[in-house]
Design a protein around this motif. Structure first.
Motif, mmCIF file in Angstrom:
data_model
loop_
_atom_site.group_PDB
_atom_site.id
_atom_site.type_symbol
_atom_site.label_atom_id
_atom_site.label_comp_id
_atom_site.label_asym_id
_atom_site.label_seq_id
_atom_site.Cartn_x
_atom_site.Cartn_y
_atom_site.Cartn_z
ATOM 1 N N ARG A 1 0.975 -1.190 -0.003
ATOM 2 C CA ARG A 1 0.001 -0.039 -0.053
ATOM 3 C C ARG A 1 0.635 1.170 0.123
ATOM 4 N N PRO A 2 0.438 2.548 -0.280
ATOM 5 C CA PRO A 2 1.371 3.624 -0.598
ATOM 6 C C PRO A 2 1.767 3.955 0.919
ATOM 7 N N ILE A 3 3.052 4.421 0.997
ATOM 8 C CA ILE A 3 3.493 4.864 2.191
ATOM 9 C C ILE A 3 2.713 6.075 2.702
ATOM 10 N N ILE B 1 2.360 -3.503 9.977
ATOM 11 C CA ILE B 1 1.203 -2.504 9.774
ATOM 12 C C ILE B 1 1.585 -1.150 10.334
ATOM 13 N N LEU B 2 2.389 -0.920 11.451
ATOM 14 C CA LEU B 2 2.736 0.202 12.023
ATOM 15 C C LEU B 2 3.605 1.025 10.794
ATOM 16 N N GLU B 3 4.526 0.144 10.190
ATOM 17 C CA GLU B 3 5.354 1.088 9.450
ATOM 18 C C GLU B 3 4.863 0.803 7.835
ATOM 19 N N ASP B 4 3.624 0.551 7.701
ATOM 20 C CA ASP B 4 3.017 0.675 6.370
ATOM 21 C C ASP B 4 3.694 -0.254 5.326
ATOM 22 N N THR C 1 -6.147 5.584 10.797
ATOM 23 C CA THR C 1 -7.069 4.745 11.433
ATOM 24 C C THR C 1 -6.914 3.480 10.667
ATOM 25 N N ASP C 2 -6.965 2.254 11.611
ATOM 26 C CA ASP C 2 -6.282 1.022 10.850
ATOM 27 C C ASP C 2 -7.427 -0.118 11.254
ATOM 28 N N ALA C 3 -8.052 -0.949 10.123
ATOM 29 C CA ALA C 3 -8.879 -1.817 10.457
ATOM 30 C C ALA C 3 -8.443 -3.134 10.428
ATOM 31 N N HIS C 4 -6.961 -3.439 10.516
ATOM 32 C CA HIS C 4 -6.727 -4.613 10.695
ATOM 33 C C HIS C 4 -6.987 -5.242 11.839
ATOM 34 N N GLY D 1 7.717 10.177 13.775
ATOM 35 C CA GLY D 1 8.643 10.235 12.842
ATOM 36 C C GLY D 1 9.025 8.585 12.451
ATOM 37 N N GLN D 2 8.488 7.753 13.136
ATOM 38 C CA GLN D 2 8.925 6.373 12.834
ATOM 39 C C GLN D 2 7.853 5.435 12.385
ATOM 40 N N ILE D 3 6.575 5.606 12.693
ATOM 41 C CA ILE D 3 5.548 4.867 12.409
ATOM 42 C C ILE D 3 4.520 5.939 11.762
ATOM 43 N N ALA D 4 3.446 5.396 11.105
ATOM 44 C CA ALA D 4 2.294 6.107 10.820
ATOM 45 C C ALA D 4 1.864 6.908 11.397
ATOM 46 N N HIS D 5 1.359 8.187 10.994
ATOM 47 C CA HIS D 5 0.796 9.220 11.824
ATOM 48 C C HIS D 5 -0.587 9.637 11.611
#
Lengths: 471, 257
Positions: free
Chosen positions: A28-30, A366-369, A332-335, A325-329
């Motif tokens: 998926r796109p970053i 998931i956190l790092e996409d 909202t994630d549905a995993h 700065g290290q994980i998605a900011h």
């Protein structure tokens, strides 16, 4: 009431989940989340609260509560909206967090039952591998002295109203005063909104009406599932009938829900104190912060109080993870996530192999996409109630000692008001979900049930006082 | 023949049947029964030194464990201002104790709004010595839009609409409120750290209670707002705060000290 959703066939179900899995596995796109660079061993801060439903947080859509700290955590990290408690009861859930093992394995099937002595907990595991370890507040892992697991211990109490601030303030003090360069694991256990457990005993008003007329126009409305499908298992109904809340009038339910939200706000401010401390210091750039709850609370949904059941109000919990700065900011994630994912995630970020036989997975991809194949189902088990399995669209619940089961179409009926398990159109879906549960159980090293059963063992443990958990 | 009692299979309501006590006191009935009424005169606008026993219900059952104390000293200042000094400590599990001490400078208004403050907190271990790594010193200043806090050299801002008061300030303020006063909305910094928005106080019940063998006429206020359960303040005829309660907590005047 919702209209009946279109029946689903087995083929459609499998096709749907396969498609969902495929979608999850595609890159998926970053979204502005660079992979972790330049930090070998981050600090790990796990802030946990007690009895907070995912749906009782402003960021998750609740309009009747003020939760700036939880909302901040959601806005500045990844907010998992489908995270389930591994077991919606305090001690079992906390033992899952600490070991990464299912509650039918670690021995703490109910409060007061002892944890298996041979399982390492995350404090011991990381402490032996170079991490400074601190535990502040609620522990509640029976038969395991927190002082044998963490280097520094700040105690909590059983009443969050007067001790949560002490715990959060002392933990903030430790963060502000910290010396040394070793990375740390700090676990902060805040008790609220758990005090709501005592509310019915003290507020089921033998003397009449709600004592504050000025509150009447402030009480939240009954929830959408205040009226619901009455086809619940008889064992479950029998427990409900014994409850203090069984014959509450609607206004008292609304008062309970109002009080629950005030308890949530109490702990939100304590979480805010900790988040502010991290954000204002040099810790922010090298500290992974995880915010979650051991389980939720019925808060009037399905006319339930407390936990132990497997409706979403009790089983689905907030889970927010941040690291600027290290994980998605702000995603909202549905995993589908589980309390069992905590240990693998912490170990992954620490660069340490997790203890063996972990039942969860690291959330790091998931956190790092990053592209990853993710689970198609997640299990929550309660030895009080039964088992549930959640898939992308459905939730299926099996009860202990009762053949009546429940199937909900969570897409069409997110409030779990229509039990589809008896509908022949969904027979194959029920069957598929039963297999998922059976498959899960077949992979566990199930702890043998004590002679006389779990409940009897728990009663004996409480009576002897030998297995009382340390707070 | 005495009739057998009907047994309700549900758990009993923990609140003892004490119609002689206000509802907010009943859960602390055993402690209340040991209350010693204060003697002497009291001027809520003057200099005073008061202590309360902190009570808590354990397991949601009526009782009144006494895990801590609160002491507030008031010193009037010029033009209706005041300084409050506070000391409070509570027992944590495992016999650790948590303490907070500090001083507040307060505005000359009905809510004893805070203007500046200093405080220190720490956890004492089981042997009574402080765990130094938990010590926090801080200074705070109320601003036109909230508060600024310097905590161990780090700056924090809290956004709130004025007036901004604190839970300890309100122990002073309610003693001077006129019986029909209904201040609010206002912000409250609980323990000078936890911001509670949209608070209101209004007059509540008045009762004559028999306490420690003495008939006392008490009036009360109730505070309702975000982040708190309804909080009751009960005052004697001189305005002295006899009893306060919020959720599982109670504060009972300790006149003996």
């Amino acid at each position: 009431m919702e209209t009946n959703p279109a029946p689903i066939t087995r083929r459609a179900f499998i096709g749907g989940t396969a498609a969902a899995a495929a979608a999850i596995s595609l890159p998926r796109p970053i979204t502005g989340a660079p992979a972790v660079v330049g930090i070998a061993r981050p600090n790990l801060l796990f802030i946990n609260v007690d009895q907070l439903s995912a749906e009782a947080v402003g960021a998750n859509g609740c309009a009747h509560v003020r939760t700036p700290a939880f909302d901040y955590a959601a806005r500045h990290g990844v907010n998992f909206t489908r995270s389930y408690s591994a077991n919606p009861v305090c001690c079992p859930a906390r033992s899952c967090w600490q070991t990464g093992r299912a509650s039918s394995e670690h021995g703490v099937a109910l409060n007061s039952l002892p944890m298996r002595a041979d399982l390492p907990d995350i404090g011991q595991w990381l402490g032996a591998r170079g991490y400074q370890t601190v535990h502040a507040g609620k522990w509640h892992v029976p038969a395991r002295d927190v002082r044998n697991s963490y280097g520094l211990v700040i105690d909590g109490t059983g009443q969050g109203e007067y001790s949560d601030h002490a715990v959060s303030r002392a933990a903030a003090g430790w963060l502000l005063n910290r010396k040394g360069t070793d990375p740390f694991l700090m676990v902060v256990g805040l008790l609220q909104p758990h005090d709501i457990c005592y509310w019915p005993r003290l507020n089921t008003l033998a003397r009449g009406e709600i004592p504050y007329a000025c509150l009447r126009d402030k009480l939240p409305p009954p929830p959408p599932n205040y009226n619901f499908d009455p086809r619940e298992p008889e064992t479950f109904l029998a427990t409900k009938r014994k409850s203090q809340s069984f014959d509450w009038p609607e206004e008292l339910w609304r008062y309970y829900i109002w009080a629950y939200y005030r308890h949530v706000e109490m702990v939100d401010a304590c979480v805010g104190l900790l988040l502010d401390t991290v954000e204002s210091s040099a810790l922010a750039k090298d500290t992974l912060v995880i915010v979650s709850s051991d389980h939720g609370d019925g808060h009037g949904r399905h006319r339930l109080v407390f936990k132990s059941d497997l409706y979403d109000a009790a089983a689905r919990v907030p889970l927010m993870i941040s690291w600027p700065g290290q994980i998605a900011h702000g995603r909202t994630d549905a995993h589908l996530a589980s309390g069992l994912d905590l240990v693998p995630t912490l170990c992954d970020y620490a660069g340490i192999e997790p203890p063996p036989k972990q039942r969860g997975r690291s959330l790091r991809p998931i956190l790092e996409d990053r592209a990853t194949e993710w689970r198609e189902s997640v299990i929550s088990e309660s030895n009080v109630t039964g088992r549930m399995v959640r898939t992308d669209r459905f939730k299926y619940v099996q009860y202990r000692g009762d053949a009546t089961d429940q199937l909900f179409d969570m897409s069409a009926d997110p409030w779990e008001t229509k039990n589809l398990s008896g509908d022949s159109a969904f027979a194959s879906v029920v069957e598929d979900h039963r297999k998922l549960l059976a498959d899960w159980e077949s992979r566990l090293e199930v702890h043998p049930e004590p002679e006389g059963g779990w409940h009897e063992a728990a009663r004996k443990g409480e009576a002897k006082g030998k297995r009382k958990p340390r707070r | 023949m005495p009739q057998p009692k009907k047994v309700d299979p549900r758990p009993v309501v923990a609140m003892p049947d004490r119609p002689d006590l206000p509802l907010s006191w009943a859960k602390f009935a055993p402690a209340i029964d040991a209350f010693v009424p204060p003697t002497g005169t009291f001027d809520p606008a003057g200099t005073w030194d008061m202590r309360w026993r902190i009570l808590v219900t354990v397991g949601g059952m009526a009782g009144g464990a006494q895990p801590g104390t609160l002491r507030i000293q008031r010193q009037p200042g010029p033009s209706g201002t005041a300084k409050l000094a506070f000391e409070t400590q509570v027992t944590l599990g495992g016999l650790q104790r948590f303490s907070m001490t500090g001083t507040l400078s307060c505005a000359p208004d009905a809510l004893t709004s805070v203007t500046t403050w200093e405080m220190e907190s720490t956890v004492q271990d089981i042997k009574g010595g402080p765990i130094e790594s938990t010590r926090v010193r801080e200074r705070g200043t109320a601003t036109t839009d909230g508060a600024e806090i310097d905590r161990a050299g780090k700056k924090f801002r809290l956004a709130a609409k004025p007036p901004l008061t604190s839970n300890w300030s309100l122990f002073d303020a309610v003693q001077r409120l006129s019986p029909d006063a209904a201040p609010g909305p206002f912000g409250m910094l609980e323990d000078l750290a936890l911001l509670r928005h949209d608070q209101r106080i209004s007059p509540d019940e008045t009762r004559v209670l028999s306490l420690g063998g003495k008939a006392m006429r008490l009036r009360s206020f109730v505070q309702i707002g975000d982040g708190i359960l309804p909080t009751h303040y009960w005052l004697d005829e001189s305005g002295r705060l006899i009893f306060a309660s919020c959720g599982l907590r109670g504060y009972m005047l300790d006149a003996a000290t």
